[in-house]
Each structure stands twice: as C-alpha cells, then as structure tokens.
Design a protein around this motif. Structure first.
Motif, PDB file in Angstrom:
ATOM      1  N   ASP A   1      -6.377   0.219   0.920  1.00  0.00           N
ATOM      2  CA  ASP A   1      -7.053  -1.047   0.645  1.00  0.00           C
ATOM      3  C   ASP A   1      -6.162  -2.267   0.855  1.00  0.00           C
ATOM      4  OD1 ASP A   1      -5.421  -0.548  -1.480  1.00  0.00           O
ATOM      5  OD2 ASP A   1      -6.973  -0.699  -3.029  1.00  0.00           O
ATOM      6  N   SER A   2      -5.052  -2.095   1.579  1.00  0.00           N
ATOM      7  CA  SER A   2      -4.293  -3.275   2.004  1.00  0.00           C
ATOM      8  C   SER A   2      -5.087  -3.982   3.100  1.00  0.00           C
ATOM      9  CB  SER A   2      -2.921  -2.872   2.533  1.00  0.00           C
ATOM     10  OG  SER A   2      -3.056  -2.090   3.719  1.00  0.00           O
ATOM     11  N   ASN A   3      -4.737  -5.214   3.402  1.00  0.00           N
ATOM     12  CA  ASN A   3      -5.458  -5.948   4.449  1.00  0.00           C
ATOM     13  C   ASN A   3      -5.378  -5.245   5.793  1.00  0.00           C
ATOM     14  OD1 ASN A   3      -6.482  -8.054   2.892  1.00  0.00           O
ATOM     15  ND2 ASN A   3      -4.616  -9.289   3.102  1.00  0.00           N
ATOM     16  N   ILE A   4      -4.181  -4.812   6.186  1.00  0.00           N
ATOM     17  CA  ILE A   4      -4.046  -4.156   7.492  1.00  0.00           C
ATOM     18  C   ILE A   4      -4.757  -2.809   7.497  1.00  0.00           C
ATOM     19  CG2 ILE A   4      -1.808  -3.113   6.912  1.00  0.00           C
ATOM     20  CD1 ILE A   4      -2.990  -4.390  10.377  1.00  0.00           C
TER      21      ILE A   4
ATOM     22  N   LYS B   1       0.388  -3.127   0.410  1.00  0.00           N
ATOM     23  CA  LYS B   1      -0.694  -3.669  -0.408  1.00  0.00           C
ATOM     24  C   LYS B   1      -0.156  -4.708  -1.396  1.00  0.00           C
ATOM     25  CE  LYS B   1      -4.426  -4.203  -2.884  1.00  0.00           C
ATOM     26  NZ  LYS B   1      -5.448  -5.184  -2.461  1.00  0.00           N
ATOM     27  N   ASP B   2       0.957  -4.406  -2.028  1.00  0.00           N
ATOM     28  CA  ASP B   2       1.529  -5.315  -3.030  1.00  0.00           C
ATOM     29  C   ASP B   2       1.971  -6.640  -2.405  1.00  0.00           C
ATOM     30  OD1 ASP B   2       1.094  -3.440  -4.978  1.00  0.00           O
ATOM     31  OD2 ASP B   2       3.159  -2.691  -5.006  1.00  0.00           O
ATOM     32  N   ASN B   3       2.312  -6.609  -1.113  1.00  0.00           N
ATOM     33  CA  ASN B   3       2.817  -7.802  -0.443  1.00  0.00           C
ATOM     34  C   ASN B   3       1.716  -8.659   0.174  1.00  0.00           C
ATOM     35  OD1 ASN B   3       5.546  -7.427  -1.031  1.00  0.00           O
ATOM     36  ND2 ASN B   3       5.835  -6.053   0.720  1.00  0.00           N
ATOM     37  N   ASP B   4       0.479  -8.192   0.136  1.00  0.00           N
ATOM     38  CA  ASP B   4      -0.624  -9.015   0.643  1.00  0.00           C
ATOM     39  C   ASP B   4      -0.689 -10.315  -0.150  1.00  0.00           C
ATOM     40  OD1 ASP B   4      -1.468  -7.326   2.632  1.00  0.00           O
ATOM     41  OD2 ASP B   4      -3.026  -6.354   1.448  1.00  0.00           O
ATOM     42  N   ASP B   5      -0.734 -11.433   0.567  1.00  0.00           N
ATOM     43  CA  ASP B   5      -0.728 -12.723  -0.123  1.00  0.00           C
ATOM     44  C   ASP B   5      -1.979 -13.549   0.156  1.00  0.00           C
ATOM     45  OD1 ASP B   5      -0.297 -13.285   2.522  1.00  0.00           O
ATOM     46  OD2 ASP B   5       1.579 -14.395   2.227  1.00  0.00           O
TER      47      ASP B   5
ATOM     48  N   PHE C   1      -6.915 -13.178   5.924  1.00  0.00           N
ATOM     49  CA  PHE C   1      -5.972 -12.383   6.707  1.00  0.00           C
ATOM     50  C   PHE C   1      -6.475 -12.212   8.142  1.00  0.00           C
ATOM     51  CE2 PHE C   1      -5.132  -8.079   8.364  1.00  0.00           C
ATOM     52  CZ  PHE C   1      -3.749  -8.101   8.457  1.00  0.00           C
ATOM     53  N   LEU C   2      -7.744 -11.841   8.303  1.00  0.00           N
ATOM     54  CA  LEU C   2      -8.287 -11.633   9.648  1.00  0.00           C
ATOM     55  C   LEU C   2      -8.430 -12.962  10.394  1.00  0.00           C
ATOM     56  CD1 LEU C   2     -10.965  -8.823   9.182  1.00  0.00           C
ATOM     57  CD2 LEU C   2      -8.726  -8.673  10.255  1.00  0.00           C
ATOM     58  N   ARG C   3      -8.770 -14.017   9.679  1.00  0.00           N
ATOM     59  CA  ARG C   3      -8.867 -15.318  10.348  1.00  0.00           C
ATOM     60  C   ARG C   3      -7.513 -15.704  10.939  1.00  0.00           C
ATOM     61  NH1 ARG C   3     -10.350 -18.224   6.229  1.00  0.00           N
ATOM     62  NH2 ARG C   3     -12.592 -17.855   6.524  1.00  0.00           N
ATOM     63  N   ASP C   4      -6.448 -15.477  10.187  1.00  0.00           N
ATOM     64  CA  ASP C   4      -5.109 -15.789  10.686  1.00  0.00           C
ATOM     65  C   ASP C   4      -4.737 -14.874  11.851  1.00  0.00           C
ATOM     66  OD1 ASP C   4      -4.927 -17.701   8.761  1.00  0.00           O
ATOM     67  OD2 ASP C   4      -3.468 -16.649   7.511  1.00  0.00           O
TER      68      ASP C   4
END
Length: 525
Positions: free
Chosen positions: A124-127, A507-511, A517-520
């Motif tokens: 469930d991290s962004n990537i 996951k912990d480093n997702d900011d 995230f996807l827009r960037d």
C-alpha cells in the motif's frame, strides 16, 4: 566509414589488436512462470511471503498477476553461472510454495475464468499501488488472459573494448556513447528484420488450452487434441501472434528506431496522446480508478515490442529519461517463449545462439528502417508464428518472395562466420558447434522446439496440460538434487527479510497522498 559489409568488418576485427575485443559480453535473464496447483489450475494464493516482497526483492518478484512469478538474474559474463543462478532462485522459491508447481509453458494453464487471474499486489505504498493500478489498466484494456502468458527476456550488452575497436575500424569520430547508441539501434533494426528466425527455431507455443479463448471464435485453423488442446499444424509461437502479446491499439504508433531521438519522441507521443478507446475508463483522479491514465500507453512499459533499447534508470526515472540522459546501455530481447524442455526455461544452446545472432545483427550493415519495412517485418513474423514449419512457407524480402529455408540458410552462412570469429576470441568451439547444429533445423522443422512439442503431444495423444503438469512435477523434484553454489539458503533468507523491511520503509517514507504522487510522476514523465 571504411567498412561496408559483414565480411569486411569481421576481417578488420580479426586483426591482432582487435581479435579479442568481443570477450566480455554481459547477460541477464528474466524468466516468468505461473504458479499452479497440483491439478493444473492457476494458483489462487498470495505471492509466497517467504520468498520476499515483490516490490523490493531484486531477484524474485511478480509480473502481471499475483501468480505470475518473475525470476531475475544478476548481470554476468558467464552464461553457465546465469543458468545456475536461475535454477537456485527457482529452487528457493519452490521451497516457499508448498505443493504448488511452476508451469513450464508460455501459454497458460487451464483458467476457468479471467476473474481467476488476480492482479499482482505490491503493498500500500504509493509506488506499490501505482504498479497494481497499472495492471488494473492492462486488465481493463486488453483482458487478463493475455497477461497470463509467460516469456523469457534476454538482456545483453557488449564490452567497451568492442565499441572502441568498432569505432576504430569504421573510422568513426562521434562521441563514444553516441556511437554505441547508434550501433545498438542498428542491431535492433536488423533483429526486427530477421526476428522470424528466432520464432521459427525457439517458438514453443504452437498449442494452447481452449480455455484461453474464453469461448471466443478464432479465425486461425486450429486442430484439436485430447479434451481441450488446440494447435496449429505448422505453428511456432502463438504467444507472439494475434492471440498473444499484441495490442491492436498500438498498431498505429509509429515508434521508429533510426535514431535515439526518434525512438524517444515516438514513445513519448504514445504516453501523452489521449486514447479514444480507453478515454471512458476512470483514471487515477477518480475514486475508483480503472487505469493510471487515459492515454494510448499508461506508461512506457506498456509498449509491446519484441526488443527494447535500455539503460538502467535512477530511482523514479522513466525509461526514456534514462535513455536521454545516458544513451543505450544494453538491449532487452522479449521474443523468447519459455523453453519447456529445460527447467530454467532457457538453455545454454539458446544463449550461445543469441550471442552469435545478436553480434551478427550488430556487425552487419543496418540501413534505416521505414515504417513500411517495419510492417513488413511484422507480416513475416506473423507468417512464421502461424505457418513457420510448413516446408512451402514463403516470406517477403522487400518486394520478393523467398522460402523460409532459403533465407534461413543465407543467414546461417553469415552466422557461421561470426561464430568462428567469436570462438577464436574466446578460445572455444561452442559457438560454431551451436550454429552448425541449429543450421540443420532450417530444413528439418521437426527439430525446432514447436516441432518437438507437437510431435510429443501427437505421439502420446494427450493434452498439452498433461505434458506440462508432468514436466512441472519432474522439474520440482529435480531441484532436490540441486545444491546452492551461486547463492546460499541463508543468504536468500536474508534477502527475503530485507526486502520485506525495505517495502515497509518505502511506505513509511511516502510524504504525499496517492493522487498527488501520481500527478507529480506524470508531470516528470
């Protein structure tokens, strides 16, 4: 440029100062394999946790579905070492799979319904969520069944010493990396022109389980064997045909290979161009997205090509950005079926052949390739996929028809010269022996992988699934006798544990949230 033909280049490279410069070829292999139950059905279990986390493990991951494993070897100059690494990665993963087996074919096992093919889960991290949503898009665009097909990817790079010698004998004064990129693109053009030969020799998917069609009619003249196996009498590699890894929506994409700028521009246009076909599917900005975005390609990896120019990317860097930054570093061959006759899915003889064939594609003249010529090369491939072992089959060379056998024999004449030069450099006879053996297959189609496979099925009058299950059980049992030499069980355990911890750290480093995230990401791409 002084050199103009293959023989001139080989003569120049045979001089004492150049004769050993081919030594140091580097290779890596990515082998895909479905996890299956003992009854031959696709496994419904999650990715084996004991094998590590699929997001962060460098050697054991998944492809489209949760049950489609992918084994990735490190880069090596020694093909025997690469095959040993592949064996040991499979041995280790099988030990974490309970009673499950690895399906030893490219075309999938019996699948009752596409809903049985679960999307690969990367956490469930962004990537991780991005990777799964990309696969959701593939499912909704093309269906899951096509994505259950397995293949073998062969990565190859040539040594710096060869590039320096080639630049010298060709009197080329371009910056070295520019020269390297141009030569790799020449290799790619020649490979596309004669890809049909690889399909003829090593295509191993002339048959499929009727469940693959999901009740749909096919225009192909299938014959039936056993209770549910369909096959083409002279087929070679259905995986590379209309039923396999193709994308009709991409047929109009004019991705060309005459310069690196041209290739990058063509691919970028595809990932920026809105798709009329997929525009109705919700994208990442929706609460229930069905794809990453509404473009013809969601990301660059969606472009289905039998060969790709590659450069190792930095973290988060899109493939074309990596190519633009540093030029072509290696090429990835994506046209190989899983070889069912060996447990690794690829044999040492295939690697030897690919070494020679790709060196031949690199060294021989490679004029620019028009879009019409690219389409013609695809027509030749389709012909061989469906009819390659027909003794009367003909291919198009420009405006002229030639028999497959005539063209193959002409290619093998050149391959023998390349093999001789390579053996002299390596102090071996493996390349000449391999090419001499495979050259006989041009006139004896029963020796090809597809010929051998169909012969065995017909002789035993059994379904392909029965044969595949027997091989799967045999290969799993054989791993009991494989000892770790490239890895250790403790080392693989540690790598698995570290990959689990690395996934947690990501996951912990997702900011930011997923949409941001996807827009960037797409803004950068």
């Amino acid at each position: 440029m002084i050199t103009t033909d293959l023989q001139t280049i080989l003569a120049a490279l045979s001089m004492p100062e150049h004769k050993h410069t081919i030594r140091g070829i580097k290779r890596g292999i990515e082998r895909e394999a479905l996890r299956i139950e003992r009854d031959g059905k696709i496994a419904q279990t999650p990715h084996p946790k004991g094998a590590g986390h699929p997001l962060t493990h460098s050697s054991i991951t998944t492809d489209f579905s949760e049950s489609l494993l992918e084994f990735i070897t490190p880069v090596s100059e020694f093909p025997e070492q690469t095959l040993s690494q592949l064996q040991e990665l499979q041995k280790y993963t099988l030990s974490k799979m309970g009673d499950e087996l690895l399906w030893p074919m490219s075309m999938p096992c019996f699948i009752n319904d596409q809903s049985d093919i679960a999307l690969a889960q990367f956490g469930d991290s962004n990537i991780g969520r991005m990777k799964t949503l990309y696969r959701e898009g593939l499912k909704n665009r093309y269906g899951s069944m096509m994505q259950a097909i397995a293949g073998v990817h062969f990565n190859i790079s040539f040594p710096d010493s060869l590039w320096q010698s080639l630049q010298t004998v060709e009197s080329n004064t371009s910056p070295l990396q520019h020269f390297i990129s141009d030569k790799y693109l020449g290799l790619i053009r020649n490979f596309k022109r004669e890809l049909w030969l690889v399909s003829y020799l090593f295509g191993a998917s002339p048959a499929l389980c009727s469940s693959f069609l999901q009740g749909k009619e096919s225009h192909l003249p299938f014959k039936k064997l056993g209770t549910g196996t369909l096959y083409l009498e002279h087929g070679t590699a259905l995986r590379l045909g209309d039923l396999g890894y193709t994308n009709s929506a991409q047929s109009s994409l004019k991705v060309m290979y005459n310069s690196l700028d041209e290739y990058i521009a063509g691919l970028r246009e595809a990932i920026r161009c809105h798709s009329d076909l997929y525009g109705e599917l919700d994208d990442y900005t929706s609460e229930t997205p069905k794809q990453l975005n509404k473009n013809i390609l969601q990301i660059e990896n969606e472009f289905y090509s039998p060969i790709r120019p590659k450069r190792n990317a930095l973290s988060g860097e899109p493939p074309t950005h990596a190519l633009e930054r540093g030029g072509i570093e290696y090429v990835e061959i994506r046209a190989l079926d899983v070889n069912p006759f060996v447990d690794t899915g690829i044999s040492i003889e295939q690697i030897n052949f690919l070494d020679v064939f790709l060196t031949y594609c690199l060294l021989k003249p490679s004029p620019e390739m028009s879009w019409d010529e690219q389409k013609l090369s695809q027509e030749n491939l389709t012909t061989v996929v469906n009819q390659g072992r027909d003794p009367e089959v003909k291919l198009l060379q420009g405006n002229h028809q030639v028999t497959l056998r005539q063209w193959a024999e002409h290619i093998f004449t050149d391959l023998k010269d390349v093999a001789k030069w390579m053996d002299e450099a390596y102090g071996s006879d493996k390349y000449v022996n391999t090419i001499n053996e495979l050259s006989s297959w041009a006139s004896q189609p029963e020796k090809t992988f597809s010929g051998r496979l169909l012969s065995e099925l017909k002789q035993k009058q059994q379904d392909g699934g029965v044969l595949a299950l027997d091989l799967a059980a045999k290969y799993k049992a054989s791993y009991q006798d494989v000892s770790y030499s490239e890895y250790s069980e403790q080392g693989l355990d540690l790598a698995a544990d570290e990959s689990q911890q690395a996934a947690i750290a990501i996951k912990d480093n997702d900011d930011k949230d997923f949409v941001a995230f996807l827009r960037d990401y797409f803004a950068r791409a």
